[in-house]
Design an enzyme around this catalytic site. Sequence first.
Site, short mmCIF file in Angstrom:
data_model
loop_
_atom_site.label_atom_id
_atom_site.label_comp_id
_atom_site.label_asym_id
_atom_site.label_seq_id
_atom_site.Cartn_x
_atom_site.Cartn_y
_atom_site.Cartn_z
N ASP A 160 8.38 19.95 -22.84
CA ASP A 160 7.21 20.35 -23.48
C ASP A 160 7.49 22.02 -23.78
OD1 ASP A 160 7.38 21.16 -20.80
OD2 ASP A 160 5.57 20.02 -20.18
N GLU A 189 -1.99 15.19 -19.85
CA GLU A 189 -3.20 15.64 -19.10
C GLU A 189 -4.23 14.14 -18.78
OE1 GLU A 189 -3.39 18.20 -17.58
OE2 GLU A 189 -2.96 20.00 -18.53
C1 F6R Z 1 6.84 21.17 -16.86
C2 F6R Z 1 5.86 20.26 -16.96
C3 F6R Z 1 4.84 20.21 -15.87
C4 F6R Z 1 5.18 20.61 -14.57
C5 F6R Z 1 3.97 20.60 -13.59
C6 F6R Z 1 4.27 20.79 -12.19
O1 F6R Z 1 7.89 21.38 -18.11
O2 F6R Z 1 6.15 19.58 -17.75
O3 F6R Z 1 4.43 19.03 -15.95
O4 F6R Z 1 6.18 19.71 -14.31
O5 F6R Z 1 2.88 21.63 -14.14
O6 F6R Z 1 4.34 22.24 -12.17
P1 F6R Z 1 4.99 23.09 -10.85
O7 F6R Z 1 6.45 22.42 -10.56
O8 F6R Z 1 5.12 24.38 -11.14
O9 F6R Z 1 4.10 22.75 -9.79
#
Ligand code: F6R
Length: 246
Positions: free
Chosen positions: A67, A143
């Site tokens: 993304d 989401e």
């Molecule tokens: C990142 C992504 C998001 C993250 C998720 C968790 O490319 O696609 O889905 O994997 O928001 O983020 P962290 O690791 O910062 O808790």
Amino acid sequence: MIIYRTKDYEAMSRTAAAVMAAQVIADPHSLLGLATGSTPIGLYKNLIAGCAAGDLDFSHITTVNLDEYAGLPGTHDQSYRYFMNTNLFDHVNIDKANTNVPNGQAPDPEAECARYEALLRKLGPADIQLLGMGRNGHIGFNEPGDAFIAPTHVVELTDSTIDANARFFASRDEVPKKALTMGVGAIMRAKRVLVVVSGADKAEAVKAAFAGPITPQVPASILQLHPDVVLVGDEAALAGLAEAGC
Ligand code: F6R
């Protein structure tokens, strides 16, 4: 599903890196699906160390990222292209021409999603797709919603995700409100999915995703239908799953 329960974040990072490294060693021409966020940073550090030690060769590896924020150039320090360059690509012997991240600055985001989806189809399924997980169960920027969306698409970020990401920007107002994301189609087509989770604030999401019903309200729950998921998490993140008997 294989679950590796580790003591802490460092051990989680080493274990997850070993799973990814095994793929790179087994097939040096692999297509790796990559993720950003705080969780995989330690994993990437371990891959960088493996490359520096001469154990891992990225020269024939191709990557596709999940993304990108809409509206941010790849040079913006919060763009996911910048994240990938600084946390991995600049430090391993990968050809950046073989690294792919959706173009957040494309004038027509819908057309960019169509281009990216065609690219994903052309490159073929990822040999391994790395995923972090949001506290609301999101994967990529898929989401919670009323339906799973298969192709790469533009999303409006939820307040929960904007709040979670605000820590990386000067103010909450600067967090982009839209993003381009791989849909669940390409994620589910990956031959193997590697999910990394760390910390108590992920425990409920992990439990809902892997021990609850399969529902678009918890996007990661679709992974229950994938035949080869490796979940690597520290004890805190897997606590809810342990409660559920997994
Ligand atoms: C990142 C992504 C998001 C993250 C998720 C968790 O490319 O696609 O889905 O994997 O928001 O983020 P962290 O690791 O910062 O808790």
